[in-house]
Design a protein around this motif. Structure first.
Motif, PDB file in Angstrom:
ATOM      1  N   SER A 158       0.742  -1.148  -0.033  1.00 27.26           N
ATOM      2  CA  SER A 158       0.095  -0.044   0.158  1.00 27.26           C
ATOM      3  C   SER A 158       0.938   1.435  -0.085  1.00 27.26           C
ATOM      4  CB  SER A 158      -1.026   0.315   1.394  1.00 27.26           C
ATOM      5  OG  SER A 158      -1.848  -0.949   1.202  1.00 27.26           O
ATOM      6  N   THR A 159       0.555   2.396  -0.785  1.00 31.65           N
ATOM      7  CA  THR A 159       1.394   3.373  -0.701  1.00 31.65           C
ATOM      8  C   THR A 159       0.240   4.455  -1.228  1.00 31.65           C
ATOM      9  OG1 THR A 159       3.063   4.547  -1.969  1.00 31.65           O
ATOM     10  CG2 THR A 159       1.852   3.142  -3.428  1.00 31.65           C
ATOM     11  N   THR A 160       0.655   5.557  -0.372  1.00 25.41           N
ATOM     12  CA  THR A 160      -0.145   6.927  -0.731  1.00 25.41           C
ATOM     13  C   THR A 160       0.921   8.048  -0.718  1.00 25.41           C
ATOM     14  OG1 THR A 160      -1.882   6.063   0.588  1.00 25.41           O
ATOM     15  CG2 THR A 160      -1.696   8.595   0.450  1.00 25.41           C
ATOM     16  N   ALA A 216      -5.615  11.036   1.630  1.00 31.24           N
ATOM     17  CA  ALA A 216      -5.886   9.994   1.038  1.00 31.24           C
ATOM     18  C   ALA A 216      -5.355   8.686   1.951  1.00 31.24           C
ATOM     19  CB  ALA A 216      -4.801   9.741  -0.172  1.00 31.24           C
ATOM     20  N   SER A 217      -5.835   7.651   1.517  1.00 32.82           N
ATOM     21  CA  SER A 217      -5.773   6.357   2.364  1.00 32.82           C
ATOM     22  C   SER A 217      -5.621   5.176   1.493  1.00 32.82           C
ATOM     23  CB  SER A 217      -6.728   6.151   3.732  1.00 32.82           C
ATOM     24  OG  SER A 217      -7.959   6.002   3.099  1.00 32.82           O
ATOM     25  N   THR A 218      -4.989   4.147   1.851  1.00 35.73           N
ATOM     26  CA  THR A 218      -4.807   2.957   1.239  1.00 35.73           C
ATOM     27  C   THR A 218      -4.854   1.920   2.015  1.00 35.73           C
ATOM     28  OG1 THR A 218      -3.693   4.404  -0.490  1.00 35.73           O
ATOM     29  CG2 THR A 218      -3.587   1.850  -0.783  1.00 35.73           C
ATOM     30  N   TYR A 219      -5.534   0.655   1.752  1.00 38.86           N
ATOM     31  CA  TYR A 219      -5.716  -0.334   2.720  1.00 38.86           C
ATOM     32  C   TYR A 219      -5.613  -1.534   1.465  1.00 38.86           C
ATOM     33  CZ  TYR A 219      -7.479   2.459   6.113  1.00 38.86           C
ATOM     34  OH  TYR A 219      -7.641   3.570   7.015  1.00 38.86           O
ATOM     35  N   ALA A 240      -1.447  -0.935   4.946  1.00 36.40           N
ATOM     36  CA  ALA A 240      -2.218   0.389   5.280  1.00 36.40           C
ATOM     37  C   ALA A 240      -1.271   1.473   5.118  1.00 36.40           C
ATOM     38  CB  ALA A 240      -3.018   0.395   6.353  1.00 36.40           C
ATOM     39  N   ALA A 241      -1.471   2.603   4.160  1.00 38.58           N
ATOM     40  CA  ALA A 241      -0.833   3.588   4.299  1.00 38.58           C
ATOM     41  C   ALA A 241      -1.763   4.967   4.264  1.00 38.58           C
ATOM     42  CB  ALA A 241       0.033   3.804   2.993  1.00 38.58           C
ATOM     43  N   LEU A 242      -1.772   5.990   5.166  1.00 33.85           N
ATOM     44  CA  LEU A 242      -2.582   6.901   5.338  1.00 33.85           C
ATOM     45  C   LEU A 242      -1.819   8.477   5.492  1.00 33.85           C
ATOM     46  CD1 LEU A 242      -3.717   4.449   7.446  1.00 33.85           C
ATOM     47  CD2 LEU A 242      -5.598   5.839   7.294  1.00 33.85           C
TER      48      LEU A 242
END
Length: 438
Positions: A158-160, A216-219, A240-242
């Protein structure tokens, strides 16, 4: 009866300037000049990026990342596992942070084994691209469940990130192979799980991304396995990356919950319920609410409606916010307490001065055996022999904030159980950003 209870620096400057700069701001390669000057600029940019990779640089963004290898939930088995190889970067605004975890082999009691569980989370900055990013990567070499099902080479990433064009997200997962004994099975596709009769239902895990002008957020979760004999769910490779904008002078750390039960023997646990977490950058001044109609603490403990509220905001002069939790009522044997509210208020001024208090913490009334009983002063207690001890307005002042429990009940039945009712905690830590530098 109702009563109110009183209760180095140059790089940082460069980072702040670049990150706060307008879209389309010039990069070293676009400044013009002769080839020697351009080469010098590129060299300086490259050096700055290498330095940024090693240094911890304060940015305007709240950054968070987490990852773990496996997690077991529910079903007929009496055991539930925690996260294997868990690695987390909590509430930070610094690029250059790295967290790693590795477990060579893990046993999932009653289920199987996990080998080669590796997690890495990190934050970074690239001056040339005006890019700040947060990443979480997890790799699992092999999972063996039930002695026969083998899932190998599982990966989640996961990358943001934020650059000149705004916020961006990406989630990627992959599975190397699925076997039962020597027989191979196809990799599931989105919305098309595979079922191995009598063994398991295997699905691709969720991908969830979200972005707007504020963050932004990525799971991502690579695999979800439901074991058919026990209905146990095993989740594999979660990342997870937020990130969010809005960090100036403070980083918020806060939470609120209505009830929580714990015991010395660790044989009694419940909550915290409901639990609200303060975003690292605050709520941009919006009061956020979470509520439940009632809480089941088992036995003869009856808890009414619970509501949490929280707010955090900051500008170039100060950061301020509060956490609050309200419990309508609780009944425990001959004891009834109405209108319980805990509130933690914290303000951090530009110069670093902290103001923290529990103003707004209140208790409606305490009734024991039908009679209204005076609310105990801080440091004092009410005791019902053989049943419980009650304390009110339990306050813990911290370096960057305050922790408030409106009512704390300790059971005297030998379990050592402690029941906290109305819990609010708020801290505002320094951001270390250089604002308005040269």
């Amino acid at each position: 009866m109702r009563r109110l209870l009183p209760l180095g620096t140059a790089i940082a400057v460069m980072a702040a300037t670049l990150l706060a700069g307008p879209t389309g701001a010039a990069t070293p390669d676009s400044l013009g000049g002769d080839s020697q000057a351009s080469t010098t600029s590129r060299t300086a940019s490259s050096t700055a990026n290498r330095t940024a990779a090693r240094a911890k640089i304060a940015t305007q963004f709240a950054l968070k990342a987490a990852g773990y290898g496996t997690r077991v939930e529910g079903g007929q088995l009496p055991v539930v596992s925690g996260q294997t190889a868990y690695a987390v970067i909590g509430c930070t605004n610094k690029a250059g942070m790295v967290r790693k975890n590795y477990e060579a082999a893990v046993t999932l009691p009653g289920l199987g084994t996990v080998d080669g569980v590796r997690t890495k989370t990190w934050t970074s900055i690239n001056y040339k691209k005006h890019k700040v990013a947060v990443n979480s990567v997890h790799n699992v070499a092999k999972v063996v469940l039930g002695g026969t099902l083998t899932i190998a080479a599982v990966k989640s990433h996961s990358t943001t990130w934020h650059d000149r064009k705004g916020f961006h997200t990406r989630a990627e997962t992959s599975i190397g192979s699925i076997k039962v004994g020597a027989q191979s099975f196809p990799i599931p596709t989105p919305n098309q799980p595979i079922t191995i009769p009598g063994v398991a239902k295997i699905s691709l895990g969720m991908h969830k991304t979200k972005k707007d002008s504020d963050g932004a957020s990525t799971y991502a979760e690579a695999v979800q396995v439901k074991l058919l004999l026990t209905d146990t769910v095993v989740r594999i490779a979660h990342t997870a990356a937020l990130m969010g904008r809005g960090i100036t002078y403070g980083r918020f750390h806060g939470s609120a919950n209505g009830t929580q039960v714990r015991a010395l023997a660790d044989n009694v646990k419940s909550g915290p319920t409901p639990l609200s977490w303060m975003p690292c950058q605050g709520t941009h001044g919006v009061v956020k609410t979470k509520s439940v109609l009632g809480v089941d603490l088992a036995g003869q403990i009856v808890v009414g409606a619970v509501e949490n509220q929280q707010m955090g905001k900051q500008n170039l002069k100060k950061a301020t916010g509060f956490e609050q939790s309200t419990v309508a009522a609780i009944t425990l044997g001959p004891l009834t307490i109405n209108a319980i509210k805990a509130r933690a208020n914290v303000t951090r001024l530009k110069g670093g001065k902290m103001i923290a208090n529990a103003d707004g913490t209140t208790i409606g009334e305490i009734v024991v055996n039908g009679d209204v009983t005076p609310i105990p002063d801080p440091g004092q207690a009410i005791e019902i022999p053989g049943l419980l001890k009650l304390e009110a307005n339990v306050v813990d002042k911290m370096k960057y904030g305050i922790d408030v429990v409106a009512i704390r009940i300790t059971l005297l039945d030998g379990t050592g159980a402690v029941i906290d009712l109305g819990h609010a905690k708020m801290e505002i830590k320094p951001s270390h950003r250089v604002i308005g530098g040269p």
